[in-house]
Design a protein around this motif. Structure first.
Motif, PDB file in Angstrom:
ATOM      1  N   ILE A  65       4.025   9.007   0.120  1.00  0.00           N
ATOM      2  CA  ILE A  65       4.845   8.018   0.703  1.00  0.00           C
ATOM      3  C   ILE A  65       4.266   6.607   0.215  1.00  0.00           C
ATOM      4  O   ILE A  65       3.225   6.291   0.224  1.00  0.00           O
ATOM      5  CB  ILE A  65       4.538   7.986   2.268  1.00  0.00           C
ATOM      6  N   GLY A 104      -4.671   3.396  -4.617  1.00  0.00           N
ATOM      7  CA  GLY A 104      -3.670   3.610  -3.963  1.00  0.00           C
ATOM      8  C   GLY A 104      -2.667   2.477  -3.830  1.00  0.00           C
ATOM      9  O   GLY A 104      -2.230   2.031  -2.989  1.00  0.00           O
ATOM     10  N   ALA A 106       0.471   2.157  -5.054  1.00  0.00           N
ATOM     11  CA  ALA A 106       1.771   2.443  -4.849  1.00  0.00           C
ATOM     12  C   ALA A 106       2.645   1.810  -5.845  1.00  0.00           C
ATOM     13  O   ALA A 106       2.395   1.851  -7.181  1.00  0.00           O
ATOM     14  CB  ALA A 106       2.387   2.161  -3.550  1.00  0.00           C
TER      15      ALA A 106
HETATM   16  C1  LIG Z   1       1.357   3.750   1.717  1.00  0.00           C
HETATM   17  S1  LIG Z   1       0.822   3.343   0.131  1.00  0.00           S
HETATM   18  C2  LIG Z   1      -0.275   2.345   0.322  1.00  0.00           C
HETATM   19  C3  LIG Z   1       0.074   1.087  -0.774  1.00  0.00           C
HETATM   20  C4  LIG Z   1      -0.946  -0.120  -0.552  1.00  0.00           C
HETATM   21  N1  LIG Z   1      -2.192   0.110  -0.747  1.00  0.00           N
HETATM   22  C5  LIG Z   1      -0.586  -1.025   0.675  1.00  0.00           C
HETATM   23  O1  LIG Z   1      -1.686  -0.834   1.590  1.00  0.00           O
HETATM   24  O2  LIG Z   1       0.366  -1.472   1.046  1.00  0.00           O
HETATM   25  C6  LIG Z   1      -0.228   4.950  -0.234  1.00  0.00           C
HETATM   26  C7  LIG Z   1      -0.350   5.224  -1.689  1.00  0.00           C
HETATM   27  O3  LIG Z   1      -1.498   6.220  -1.924  1.00  0.00           O
HETATM   28  C8  LIG Z   1      -1.273   6.990  -3.044  1.00  0.00           C
HETATM   29  N2  LIG Z   1      -2.191   8.131  -2.908  1.00  0.00           N
HETATM   30  C9  LIG Z   1      -2.185   9.311  -2.134  1.00  0.00           C
HETATM   31  N3  LIG Z   1      -3.041  10.338  -2.496  1.00  0.00           N
HETATM   32  C10 LIG Z   1      -3.727   9.791  -3.476  1.00  0.00           C
HETATM   33  C11 LIG Z   1      -4.841  10.280  -4.375  1.00  0.00           C
HETATM   34  N4  LIG Z   1      -5.421  11.544  -4.196  1.00  0.00           N
HETATM   35  N5  LIG Z   1      -5.062   9.465  -5.283  1.00  0.00           N
HETATM   36  C12 LIG Z   1      -4.413   8.393  -5.583  1.00  0.00           C
HETATM   37  N6  LIG Z   1      -3.545   7.573  -5.012  1.00  0.00           N
HETATM   38  C13 LIG Z   1      -3.062   8.406  -3.711  1.00  0.00           C
HETATM   39  C14 LIG Z   1       0.164   7.529  -2.644  1.00  0.00           C
HETATM   40  O4  LIG Z   1       0.824   7.949  -3.873  1.00  0.00           O
HETATM   41  C15 LIG Z   1       0.635   6.157  -2.108  1.00  0.00           C
HETATM   42  O5  LIG Z   1       1.437   5.515  -3.185  1.00  0.00           O
END
Ligand SMILES: C[S@@+](CC[C@H](N)C(=O)[O-])C[C@H]1O[C@@H](n2cnc3c(N)ncnc32)[C@H](O)[C@@H]1O
Length: 481
Positions: A65, A104, A106
């Protein structure tokens, strides 16, 4: 299908937890990929996932997400630019810059926001003294980050007057980050759970790890937090979102307060202890309740012939599609439903919710009004109209609509929360404090009433929202003395 081995595999490889209410989302991703690959047997697909890394990542791209937007939680950006950066910059050179990681990231709005904020404060020269890298497990999101082209809701927290300075117009109402910022941000695919950090360029000065941990269970959260903490240089900073702060306050790094904002700092714990205690006592953590989301009904899919929508769809099917972000299909179902029954208020409201998520705010407003014409005192209609006005930046109308919502149902904590937020934006602190206090009181009940929306476009659980209210309330009280 036996979902359990898939749940375990996804959790083991990338930490993502698909339990309770999220099982349908995992199942839908699996069935979509099986259908695209022409596979009929789930154990065959499981074996394929185990041996084929590329397929595993294709599935993960469907499951993540990526909700994010520019200048999200701007308090962190202000703190970084105004207070922390001057300390960090001491002695820095282009060869040894301040190093910031967005873990993370995104679709990239967060690292771009950080660079823009610093550029605003320090001017063009800052680009040579700061190195910002965004990493994420989702390669599709990273591709968008690299392109740097955005529209609609990505700008919901972004000051209008800065749009032209940092973005150029692209096609179809989209905007592209200008080169002088875009070129300065690096993006890389990385699994935070277990990919080696060996190629990280030296010790990090700050890590933004916001709104990522909400998808992990507590042991995974602790594991990743530990890994990230190990990347910080002495006195380096780690930011999680306000709603995640308490769940990470497990003693790995001291929680410190700067100007009413809580964040973690890699400093001798003894120095941080007082602030640490203060942080804990000022917002005593409620017992973490398990999320009580009901399991989703099965999701109809175009690719699966046995579930094709040949008959009139049900409202539940439309809702499941919306919750799985298949908005186009959800709208199709809802239009069919509304043709059958023009008096179905809940279909209007779900449609409006979907349109909001598709950033079609004018259409969403029209749909809401059609619903309200049929039922003047519909709580959800007023909440959604308030939300739409808030997203459009029309705080006066937003206050009006949220007030109507709490007149209709005084126990609607979401209405009080939104009112507090909008009052905060309008700098009407007294009213904001009052509304946060009411929201906290309502959220402290043993079983708080339902939030009032059929399709809740935000990922907060009531207990997380309560922490957020407490956090904002403390900040407001401090700033007003
Ligand atoms: C909701 S977004 C957060 C975006 C940004 N940091 C913000 O606060 O607006 C969460 C992101 O975490 C990434 N994510 C989830 N599990 C992960 C993992 N094991 N390693 C790297 N990224 C991950 C997802 O792909 C997603 O793009």
């Amino acid at each position: 299908m036996n979902i359990q081995p898939f749940q375990s595999l996804v959790k083991e490889r990338c930490g993502l937890c698909f339990e309770e209410g999220k099982i349908a989302m995992l199942a839908d991703g699996i069935l979509t990929r099986m259908s695209q690959l022409g596979m009929a047997i789930d154990t065959d697909y499981l074996a394929c996932l185990r041996r084929n890394e590329t397929e595993f990542h294709t599935l993960v791209n469907l499951l993540t997400i990526n909700e994010t937007y520019f200048f999200r939680e701007p308090e962190h950006l202000n703190l970084l630019a105004d207070k922390i950066m001057p300390e960090m910059l001491a002695g820095k050179t282009p060869a040894d810059p301040v190093r910031i990681l967005c873990a993370g990231c995104a679709t990239g709005e967060e690292p771009y926001s950080i660079m823009m904020k610093l550029f605003e404060k320090y001017g063009p020269g800052i680009r040579e003294l700061v190195s910002i890298t965004g990493v994420d497990i989702d390669s599709v999101a990273l591709g968008m980050a690299e392109r740097g082209v955005y529209s609609g809701l990505s700008f919901r927290g972004f000051p209008d007057h800065l749009r032209h300075k940092y973005f150029e117009k692209s096609e179809n109402d989209h905007y592209r980050v200008r080169n002088f910022i875009r070129e300065k941000i690096g993006f890389r695919k990385m699994n935070l759970l277990n990919d080696p950090f060996s190629d990280m360029p030296g010790r990090l000065d700050a890590i933004f790890y916001r709104n990522v941990s909400i998808y992990f269970d507590p042991p995974t959260q602790l594991h990743i937090f530990n890994r990230l903490a190990g990347l910080l240089r002495e006195n380096g900073w780690l930011f999680v979102s306000a709603t995640e702060t308490l769940s990470h306050n497990h003693g790995v790094l001291p929680l410190v307060e700067r100007d009413g904002i809580f964040c973690f700092q890699n400093k001798d714990k003894r120095n941080g202890d007082d602030e640490h205690k203060k942080a804990i006592s000022s917002s005593a953590p409620a017992q973490r309740k398990k999320p009580s989301l009901a399991p989703l009904p099965p999701v109809p899919s175009k690719q699966r012939p046995d579930r094709r929508l040949s008959k009139v769809p049900s409202f539940e099917e439309a809702l499941a599609l919306a919750e799985n972000k298949r908005y186009g299909e959800a709208l199709g179902c809802l239009d069919t439903l509304l043709e059958q029954d023009r008096s179905s208020i809940k279909s209007y409201m779900l449609k409006a919710g979907v349109l909001i998520n598709m950033k079609r705010l004018d259409d969403a407003e029209r749909t809401c009004r059609q619903g309200i014409e049929r039922q003047r005192w519909d709580l959800e209609g007023h909440l959604l109209l308030g939300l739409i006005a808030k997203l459009k930046g029309d705080s006066e109308t937003a206050v009006q609509r949220f007030k109507e919502a709490v007149y209709i149902q005084s126990s609607c904590w979401l209405g009080h929360f939104y009112l507090a937020e909008v009052y905060g934006i309008r700098k009407e602190s007294k009213q904001a404090i009052r509304e946060y206090e009411i929201a906290i009181k309502l959220l402290s009940k043993d079983s708080p009433p339902d939030h009032g929306l059929t399709f809740f476009p935000l990922a907060f659980r009531p207990e997380q929202l309560k922490h957020l209210c407490l956090h904002n309330l403390n900040r407001l009280k401090k700033s007003t003395g």
